[in-house]
Write an enzyme that holds these catalytic residues in place. Structure first.
Site, short mmCIF file in Angstrom:
data_model
loop_
_atom_site.label_atom_id
_atom_site.label_comp_id
_atom_site.label_asym_id
_atom_site.label_seq_id
_atom_site.Cartn_x
_atom_site.Cartn_y
_atom_site.Cartn_z
N GLY A 43 0.77 -1.25 0.00
CA GLY A 43 0.00 0.00 0.00
C GLY A 43 0.79 1.29 0.00
O GLY A 43 0.30 2.31 -0.48
N GLU A 97 3.64 4.37 5.75
CA GLU A 97 2.45 3.53 5.65
C GLU A 97 1.34 4.27 4.90
O GLU A 97 1.29 5.50 4.93
CB GLU A 97 2.01 3.15 7.09
N ASP A 98 0.48 3.52 4.24
CA ASP A 98 -0.62 4.14 3.52
C ASP A 98 -1.72 4.63 4.47
O ASP A 98 -2.12 5.78 4.44
CB ASP A 98 -1.21 3.19 2.45
N ASP A 101 -5.53 1.92 10.50
CA ASP A 101 -6.93 1.62 10.78
C ASP A 101 -7.05 1.29 12.28
O ASP A 101 -7.17 2.20 13.10
CB ASP A 101 -7.34 0.46 9.86
N THR A 102 -6.94 0.02 12.65
CA THR A 102 -7.00 -0.32 14.08
C THR A 102 -5.69 0.04 14.79
O THR A 102 -5.66 0.21 16.00
CB THR A 102 -7.23 -1.83 14.28
N GLY A 103 -4.61 0.10 14.02
CA GLY A 103 -3.30 0.38 14.60
C GLY A 103 -2.51 -0.87 14.91
O GLY A 103 -1.33 -0.81 15.25
N ASN A 104 -3.15 -2.03 14.79
CA ASN A 104 -2.49 -3.29 15.16
C ASN A 104 -1.25 -3.59 14.32
O ASN A 104 -0.22 -4.00 14.87
CB ASN A 104 -3.47 -4.46 15.09
N THR A 105 -1.34 -3.41 13.01
CA THR A 105 -0.20 -3.72 12.15
C THR A 105 1.02 -2.89 12.52
O THR A 105 2.10 -3.43 12.79
CB THR A 105 -0.55 -3.44 10.66
N LEU A 106 0.83 -1.58 12.58
CA LEU A 106 1.97 -0.71 12.87
C LEU A 106 2.50 -0.91 14.28
O LEU A 106 3.71 -0.83 14.52
CB LEU A 106 1.58 0.76 12.69
P1 IMP Z 1 -4.59 -1.90 10.87
O1 IMP Z 1 -3.64 -2.97 11.35
O2 IMP Z 1 -6.00 -2.22 11.28
O3 IMP Z 1 -4.18 -0.52 11.27
O4 IMP Z 1 -4.65 -2.02 9.31
C1 IMP Z 1 -3.89 -1.23 8.47
C2 IMP Z 1 -3.88 -1.83 7.08
O5 IMP Z 1 -5.18 -2.23 6.64
C3 IMP Z 1 -3.41 -0.79 6.10
O6 IMP Z 1 -2.03 -0.85 5.93
C4 IMP Z 1 -4.13 -1.19 4.83
O7 IMP Z 1 -3.36 -2.15 4.13
C5 IMP Z 1 -5.40 -1.84 5.29
N1 IMP Z 1 -6.54 -0.89 5.25
C6 IMP Z 1 -7.18 -0.36 6.30
N2 IMP Z 1 -8.16 0.46 5.91
C7 IMP Z 1 -8.13 0.46 4.55
C8 IMP Z 1 -8.91 1.13 3.54
O8 IMP Z 1 -9.84 1.91 3.80
N3 IMP Z 1 -8.57 0.86 2.25
C9 IMP Z 1 -7.55 0.03 1.91
N4 IMP Z 1 -6.80 -0.62 2.82
C10 IMP Z 1 -7.10 -0.41 4.13
MG MG Z 2 -0.97 -1.82 4.48
#
Ligand code: IMP
Ligand code: MG
Length: 175
Positions: A43, A97-98, A101-106
């Site tokens: 992303g 990062e693109d 969302d939840t913040g879990n990945t980062l």
């Molecule tokens: P997190 O771990 O929930 O913060 O997820 C983050 C990842 O989910 C981002 O790096 C994206 O790859 C994906 N993601 C979350 N929201 C969107 C969206 O609205 N469009 C596309 N990808 C998303």
């Molecule tokens: Mg991503």
């Protein structure tokens, strides 16, 4: 699933914001020897390409790919699919990062990279869905804070499509 797209941020709006962020990053790292930019695949690719070309501090580009085991919403493990090529110990590192969302990945990636003892570790995310946050992640630079909408373009996908759109669009799913 049937859907339509509507524009959230135009190409011009993104370009302007990326320039502003680049100026702040340039100022922050003005005395640094070099910064390792870590793009999280896939992303961040477009954002990284544009942002990095506006940076004046010497940069090294590296990439990391991860996937989450099961549901990230359980704070599940993040599996490394592509490891960094660079050794980050004692070096300035900036994760690109693109969207958060939840913040879990980062949160997991930050934890993993901190174990390698970088000189500094910062995060730059183009979009931030603050209302969806489950774990706190400090974002040093962000492009835009957005509502809880599913967005595509400028690197972001829906079923791997639309990453090449020059603007950021909202996906409106048919009822
Ligand atoms: P997190 O771990 O929930 O913060 O997820 C983050 C990842 O989910 C981002 O790096 C994206 O790859 C994906 N993601 C979350 N929201 C969107 C969206 O609205 N469009 C596309 N990808 C998303
Ligand atoms: Mg991503």
């Amino acid at each position: 699933m049937g859907h339509t797209l509507t524009t959230m941020f135009s190409k011009q709006e993104i370009e302007l914001r990326v320039q502003q962020i680049a100026a702040e990053i340039n100022d922050h790292y003005k005395n640094s020897e070099e910064v390792i930019l870590i793009g999280l695949l896939r992303g961040s690719a477009i954002f990284l390409a544009d942002l990095s070309r506006l940076l004046t501090v010497p940069v090294i580009l590296d990439f990391m790919a991860t996937s989450s085991y099961g549901k990230t919403t359980d704070g599940g493990e993040v599996k490394i699919l592509k490891e960094l090529d660079e050794e980050i110990h004692g070096r300035d590192v900036l994760i690109i990062e693109d969207i958060i969302d939840t913040g879990n990945t980062l949160n997991k990636i930050k934890e993993m990279l901190l174990l390698r003892d970088p000189k500094s570790l910062a995060i730059c995310a183009l979009l931030n869905k603050t209302s969806r946050r489950e774990v706190d992640v400090f974002v040093n630079w962000q492009g835009f804070s957005i509502e809880d909408k599913f967005v595509v373009g400028y690197g972001m996908d829906y079923a791997q499509l639309y990453r090449n759109l020059p603007y950021i669009g909202i996906v409106n799913f048919d009822k």
